[in-house]
Design a protein around this motif. Structure first.
Motif, PDB file in Angstrom:
ATOM      1  N   LYS A 214       0.899  -1.348  -0.124  1.00  0.00           N
ATOM      2  CA  LYS A 214      -0.134  -0.113   0.078  1.00  0.00           C
ATOM      3  C   LYS A 214       0.872   1.183   0.025  1.00  0.00           C
ATOM      4  N   LEU A 235      -5.431 -12.740   0.587  1.00  0.00           N
ATOM      5  CA  LEU A 235      -6.642 -12.136  -0.019  1.00  0.00           C
ATOM      6  C   LEU A 235      -7.571 -11.266   1.102  1.00  0.00           C
ATOM      7  N   TRP A 238      -5.515  -8.360   2.234  1.00  0.00           N
ATOM      8  CA  TRP A 238      -5.785  -7.292   1.051  1.00  0.00           C
ATOM      9  C   TRP A 238      -6.933  -6.733   1.451  1.00  0.00           C
ATOM     10  N   LYS A 239      -8.084  -7.213   1.462  1.00  0.00           N
ATOM     11  CA  LYS A 239      -9.182  -6.522   1.810  1.00  0.00           C
ATOM     12  C   LYS A 239      -9.431  -5.896   3.126  1.00  0.00           C
ATOM     13  N   ASP A 244      -8.199  -3.349  -1.969  1.00  0.00           N
ATOM     14  CA  ASP A 244      -9.189  -3.712  -2.801  1.00  0.00           C
ATOM     15  C   ASP A 244      -9.815  -2.209  -3.202  1.00  0.00           C
ATOM     16  N   LYS A 245      -9.470  -1.261  -2.646  1.00  0.00           N
ATOM     17  CA  LYS A 245     -10.358   0.193  -2.972  1.00  0.00           C
ATOM     18  C   LYS A 245      -9.021   1.157  -3.524  1.00  0.00           C
ATOM     19  N   THR A 246      -7.853   0.806  -3.565  1.00  0.00           N
ATOM     20  CA  THR A 246      -6.625   1.738  -3.898  1.00  0.00           C
ATOM     21  C   THR A 246      -6.534   1.799  -5.282  1.00  0.00           C
ATOM     22  N   LYS A 249      -3.959  -3.073  -8.899  1.00  0.00           N
ATOM     23  CA  LYS A 249      -4.690  -4.580  -9.434  1.00  0.00           C
ATOM     24  C   LYS A 249      -3.872  -5.609  -8.916  1.00  0.00           C
ATOM     25  N   LEU A 250      -4.697  -6.637  -8.909  1.00  0.00           N
ATOM     26  CA  LEU A 250      -4.227  -8.173  -8.173  1.00  0.00           C
ATOM     27  C   LEU A 250      -4.267  -9.044  -9.153  1.00  0.00           C
ATOM     28  N   VAL A 268     -13.709 -12.754  -1.161  1.00  0.00           N
ATOM     29  CA  VAL A 268     -12.583 -12.124  -1.405  1.00  0.00           C
ATOM     30  C   VAL A 268     -11.806 -12.650  -2.498  1.00  0.00           C
ATOM     31  N   LEU A 272     -10.598 -11.752  -8.922  1.00  0.00           N
ATOM     32  CA  LEU A 272      -9.151 -12.166  -9.194  1.00  0.00           C
ATOM     33  C   LEU A 272      -8.875 -12.547 -10.464  1.00  0.00           C
TER      34      LEU A 272
END
Length: 394
Positions: A214, A235, A238-239, A244-246, A249-250, A268, A272
């Motif tokens: 991040k 995962l 990550w959430k 997931d809001k930044t 991409k994953l 989650v 993906l």
């Protein structure tokens, strides 16, 4: 050192008497299966068993007209010393004609010396580190290599215009392979690796790693962990950390959304994008029949994944090899029969490279979606006839 030499000498002496006999005295075809049956990765062995059982049911429990006996050995996870000892037991005491299974790469590397010394054909049903087939001339792989599914993901991401990536992998042979293959392909195409992390296999908490991602603010993240607990934990972190809001991409290899664990992983995993060689949702007629037969035999609580498919294909390869050799179990003849073999698998067409003894197959790009209430990996792009990138030119 003396013990090691004695063990290998014992194998050589035992095999000198058994290799010419072709079959066990009772007429059975004995196959040794080394896998994980206890601990956090116990599902691996269960999937192997299911794929093998499905094949044997379709063929009346026989290969080459002989009743098949599967002799199972439990490593309880990555345990090279244990795997080697179990392989020695299978060859010397149980007098198997084939060794198979082998879910973790360190275990497969450890078994290689036994395979070579005893000239026992060894069919890899999962272990995915690139160098395994080079470790013994008596090893052929029916599964995949991590490099084989990682490099296509790098190529696909470049096509989407992604220019910089942060990589996170588990710190063991396959994780290192994933990192190297992805990074090589990505940088070759003009991309930049902004940071790389290798996490211990025992990592229970990814929050610090995710926070660093991040703070670094890469365009995208590529990760690789073995199927099971680690992808789920990553995962969720990550959430929980809001990545997931930044807009970062994953992407991952298919272990992250292994069909066997996908429902447990939950939402989650939605969205993906992964690269892999098999999906429960693969639309071919062969796979639809495989899934239906699987459900008829084992119910719907166990969903087939790439372990069970490779186990099924591995048994097919053994049967076809014996058909070519007319039942001769001599190691060199079996290995010659395996080279260049082509099989129509539930995953699609596969081939054993005649030079490297490694798998050649389609690698699919998939997205995790809900279809008819189930989380599945929906294929939407592909790379045909992919070889292990580490052996290109071989």
């Amino acid at each position: 050192m003396i013990k090691k030499k004695y063990a290998l000498t014992a194998i050589a002496l035992a095999c000198a008497g058994m290799l010419g006999s072709a079959h066990a005295e009772d007429g059975k075809l004995r196959i040794g299966l080394i896998a994980t049956y206890t601990g956090p990765y116990a599902d691996y062995g269960r999937q192997f068993d299911a794929g093998i059982a499905l094949y044997l049911k379709e063929h009346g429990g026989k290969i080459d007209g002989k009743e098949v006996e599967i002799i199972r050995k439990d490593t309880a996870g990555p345990a090279p010393d244990v795997a080697k000892r179990l392989a020695q037991e299978l060859v010397v005491r149980d007098k198997v004609s084939f060794i198979t299974g082998l879910d973790f790469s360190p275990n497969a590397y450890a078994v290689a010396a036994v395979s070579t010394q005893s000239k026992t054909p060894t069919i890899i049903m999962n272990a995915a580190s690139s160098g395994i087939t080079k470790s013994s001339p008596y090893i052929a792989r029916l599964s995949f290599t991590v490099q084989q599914v990682s490099a296509p993901m790098a190529a696909w991401m470049l096509k989407q215009g992604i220019k910089n990536v942060y990589t996170v992998v588990a710190d063991y042979a396959s994780g290192v392979d994933a990192e190297k293959a992805f990074s090589k392909e990505f940088t070759k195409g003009g991309g930049t690796i902004v940071h790389s992390v290798r996490t211990p296999m025992s990592t229970p908490d990814f929050s610090a790693y995710v926070q660093h991602i991040k703070d670094t603010k890469p365009e995208a993240v590529f990760f690789f962990f073995p199927s099971g607990v680690m992808p789920q934990t990553f995962l969720k972190a990550w959430k929980e950390r809001g990545l997931d809001k930044t807009g970062i991409k994953l992407f991952a290899t298919g272990e992250a959304t292994d069909d066997s664990f996908l429902e447990a992983t939950g939402d989650v995993a939605l969205g993906l994008i992964t690269s892999h060689h098999y999906s429960y949702a693969h639309p071919s007629a062969k796979n639809k029949k495989f899934i239906q037969d699987f459900a008829d035999q084992f119910g719907t609580n166990l969903r087939p994944n790439y372990f069970s498919v490779t186990a099924y294909d591995g048994m097919t390869a053994i049967a076809e090899a014996l058909e070519k050799t007319k039942g001769n179990l001599q190691g060199d003849k079996i290995m010659a029969a395996l080279k260049g073999m082509q099989i129509e698998s539930p995953r699609g067409p596969i081939e054993i490279d005649p030079v490297t003894r490694d798998i050649v197959q389609t690698v699919y790009i998939r997205k995790t979606e809900r279809v008819d209430g189930k989380l599945v990996n929906v294929e939407f792009d592909k790379f045909d006839k992919v070889k292990d990138p580490a052996k290109e030119g071989s």
